[in-house]
Design an enzyme around this catalytic site. Structure first.
Site, PDB file in Angstrom:
ATOM      1  N   HIS A 171      10.060  -5.473  -9.325  1.00 37.31           N
ATOM      2  CA  HIS A 171       9.468  -6.483  -8.441  1.00 37.31           C
ATOM      3  C   HIS A 171       8.653  -7.501  -9.229  1.00 37.31           C
ATOM      4  O   HIS A 171       8.078  -7.195 -10.272  1.00 37.31           O
ATOM      5  CB  HIS A 171       8.661  -5.843  -7.313  1.00 37.31           C
ATOM      6  CG  HIS A 171       7.474  -5.033  -7.723  1.00 37.31           C
ATOM      7  ND1 HIS A 171       6.219  -5.584  -7.906  1.00 37.31           N
ATOM      8  CD2 HIS A 171       7.319  -3.707  -7.951  1.00 37.31           C
ATOM      9  CE1 HIS A 171       5.360  -4.630  -8.218  1.00 37.31           C
ATOM     10  NE2 HIS A 171       6.002  -3.479  -8.262  1.00 37.31           N
TER      11      HIS A 171
ATOM     12  N   ASP B 182       2.246  -3.717 -13.591  1.00 36.70           N
ATOM     13  CA  ASP B 182       2.986  -3.330 -12.388  1.00 36.70           C
ATOM     14  C   ASP B 182       3.431  -4.597 -11.671  1.00 36.70           C
ATOM     15  O   ASP B 182       2.628  -5.228 -10.990  1.00 36.70           O
ATOM     16  CB  ASP B 182       2.091  -2.465 -11.501  1.00 36.70           C
ATOM     17  CG  ASP B 182       2.699  -2.117 -10.158  1.00 36.70           C
ATOM     18  OD1 ASP B 182       3.925  -2.237 -10.014  1.00 36.70           O
ATOM     19  OD2 ASP B 182       1.933  -1.729  -9.257  1.00 36.70           O
TER      20      ASP B 182
ATOM     21  N   GLU C  14       6.805  -6.716  -3.051  1.00 37.88           N
ATOM     22  CA  GLU C  14       6.773  -5.248  -3.032  1.00 37.88           C
ATOM     23  C   GLU C  14       5.401  -4.727  -2.659  1.00 37.88           C
ATOM     24  O   GLU C  14       5.273  -3.719  -1.944  1.00 37.88           O
ATOM     25  CB  GLU C  14       7.182  -4.707  -4.415  1.00 37.88           C
ATOM     26  CG  GLU C  14       7.380  -3.202  -4.483  1.00 37.88           C
ATOM     27  CD  GLU C  14       6.143  -2.410  -4.890  1.00 37.88           C
ATOM     28  OE1 GLU C  14       6.207  -1.174  -4.887  1.00 37.88           O
ATOM     29  OE2 GLU C  14       5.096  -3.031  -5.211  1.00 37.88           O
ATOM     30  N   GLU C  15       4.360  -5.398  -3.144  1.00 41.68           N
ATOM     31  CA  GLU C  15       3.004  -4.885  -2.982  1.00 41.68           C
ATOM     32  C   GLU C  15       2.495  -4.960  -1.539  1.00 41.68           C
ATOM     33  O   GLU C  15       1.439  -4.420  -1.234  1.00 41.68           O
ATOM     34  CB  GLU C  15       2.040  -5.635  -3.905  1.00 41.68           C
ATOM     35  CG  GLU C  15       2.333  -5.490  -5.400  1.00 41.68           C
ATOM     36  CD  GLU C  15       2.086  -4.090  -5.928  1.00 41.68           C
ATOM     37  OE1 GLU C  15       1.722  -3.198  -5.143  1.00 41.68           O
ATOM     38  OE2 GLU C  15       2.252  -3.875  -7.135  1.00 41.68           O
TER      39      GLU C  15
ATOM     40  N   GLU D 167      10.083   0.833 -12.219  1.00 39.96           N
ATOM     41  CA  GLU D 167       8.750   0.612 -11.650  1.00 39.96           C
ATOM     42  C   GLU D 167       7.684   0.993 -12.671  1.00 39.96           C
ATOM     43  O   GLU D 167       7.868   1.922 -13.457  1.00 39.96           O
ATOM     44  CB  GLU D 167       8.595   1.460 -10.382  1.00 39.96           C
ATOM     45  CG  GLU D 167       7.227   1.412  -9.730  1.00 39.96           C
ATOM     46  CD  GLU D 167       6.875   0.049  -9.161  1.00 39.96           C
ATOM     47  OE1 GLU D 167       6.592  -0.849  -9.981  1.00 39.96           O
ATOM     48  OE2 GLU D 167       6.863  -0.112  -7.930  1.00 39.96           O
TER      49      GLU D 167
ATOM     50  N   HIS E 156      -3.375  -1.491 -10.332  1.00 40.89           N
ATOM     51  CA  HIS E 156      -4.036  -2.177  -9.222  1.00 40.89           C
ATOM     52  C   HIS E 156      -5.507  -2.455  -9.549  1.00 40.89           C
ATOM     53  O   HIS E 156      -6.364  -2.477  -8.661  1.00 40.89           O
ATOM     54  CB  HIS E 156      -3.901  -1.399  -7.910  1.00 40.89           C
ATOM     55  CG  HIS E 156      -2.513  -1.441  -7.358  1.00 40.89           C
ATOM     56  ND1 HIS E 156      -2.242  -1.307  -6.012  1.00 40.89           N
ATOM     57  CD2 HIS E 156      -1.314  -1.626  -7.954  1.00 40.89           C
ATOM     58  CE1 HIS E 156      -0.936  -1.394  -5.811  1.00 40.89           C
ATOM     59  NE2 HIS E 156      -0.354  -1.581  -6.985  1.00 40.89           N
TER      60      HIS E 156
END
Length: 360
Positions: A67, A183, A215-216, A238, A324
């Site tokens: 992503h 990510d 995606e998030e 991923e 994150h």
């Protein structure tokens, strides 16, 4: 692709500004990397379809997925004092936000620096020193003194996206990256390297690399890409949260320099177990390190692709510490092992093996 070029690409990908719905900058960067190796299509959601040039069009398809978006923030409103009220876009926790350096893309497309403001300790009560405000009560200061100045001079208002402002660094001695948005920029880089490695080579299936958006915020792009591609089998690349700094050794299932993580379960996904074991056996045969994990949280695009048409799907996860957040660590060793495993899988998989993943 030489190692030095891989490292520079990973740094450039990390530094790109792309949050859900605002992936343009990274999409353009990715397309520039793959356009000579693949036929490229971009849809209105900013999903990218990079089809290997040697595809025939009359064979089953392996879909690879990564992503393009990373967690970020968005301007909700401008306060009377000129600061920004913002909302998280993707999975943030409030502890990672105070003092964060950010950049806001204003209505003219220019980047304005800012900071998630904190009250100096000189003005805090004893209670404030031992508590943390909710995200809804935080604000971003851009150096403005009024709402009018922010809107008219800084050109920032509701809807302006906000990106983490951190530059990626690579330590040649340790082989470790330090930066933001690993990510899933590392997964996207694996797809670039994979197309480069397979350039001019014959494969048993057609290969389509999908760079999915949003995606998030709910795996949104992957539902669209899977519906369009209709794969017979899928590999999700991923970046996954490492647990090696806070779990006991016996429980840690994802650690830096231990190879990719193969996901047996998360809150959205349980892979086809025959396919999963086949991938583990293939890794063992090729001397590629890996770990397996059973997670009680998290989710990723594999769920959306698997739900769409039931194609056997596995997730090759590149371990990232402190996902994150604005500051992450990841290892080149794990990146390379993930690439090696994806390549081995594409080269080894055939119709007979694919059929063995299904009962009947």
């Amino acid at each position: 692709m030489e190692k030095a070029a891989q490292i520079q690409m990973l740094k450039d990908f990390s530094n790109a500004n792309a949050i859900p719905g605002f992936e343009q900058e990274f999409v353009e960067m990715f397309v520039d990397k793959v356009k000579d190796m693949a036929d490229v299509e971009i849809d209105g959601m900013l999903n990218v379809y990079a089809s290997k040039k040697e595809n025939r069009g009359n064979r089953p398809v392996i879909q690879l997925d990564a992503h393009s978006d990373a967690v970020g923030l968005m301007t909700q409103a401008v306060r009377p004092n000129g600061s920004l009220k913002f909302v998280p876009v993707g999975g943030w926790v409030k502890y990672n936000l105070p003092g964060l350096k950010v950049k806001i893309r204003n209505k003219e497309g220019q980047y304005v620096p800012g900071v998630v403001a904190t009250k100096p300790p000189h003005f805090m009560t004893a209670a404030e020193k031992n508590s943390l405000p909710e995200i809804a009560d935080m604000q971003i200061d851009v150096g403005s003194s009024s709402r009018q100045e922010t809107i008219e001079d800084f050109k920032i208002d509701t809807g302006c996206p906000i990106f983490v402002d951190v530059d990626c660094d690579y330590n040649e001695r340790t082989g470790v990256f330090f930066g933001k948005d690993f990510d899933d920029r590392f997964g996207a880089a694996v797809m670039v390297n994979l197309l480069d490695e397979l350039k001019g080579q014959e494969t048993n299936f057609d290969v389509v690399c999908a760079l999915s958006s949003q995606e998030e915020v709910g795996l949104r792009g992957a539902y669209v890409t899977a519906r369009k591609i209709k794969p017979e089998v899928a590999i999700v690349l991923e970046s996954c949260p490492a647990d090696d700094t806070f779990e006991p050794e016996w429980l840690s299932q994802t650690g830096m320099k231990r190879g990719p993580m193969l996901r047996d379960m998360d809150t959205t996904f349980i892979p086809n177990p025959i396919f999963q074991q086949y991938v583990c056996d293939l890794a063992d045969q090729n001397g590629i390190p890996y770990t397996r994990s059973v997670r009680t949280g998290g989710g990723q695009d594999g769920a959306a692709i698997y739900y769409e048409n039931g194609a056997p799907t596995i997730v090759i996860g590149i371990p990232v510490r402190y996902e994150h957040s604005a500051y992450c660590f990841a290892s080149y060793h794990d990146y390379k092992a993930s690439l090696d495993l994806a390549l081995a899988l594409i080269r080894d998989l055939n119709q007979e093996k694919l059929a063995s993943f299904k009962l009947g």
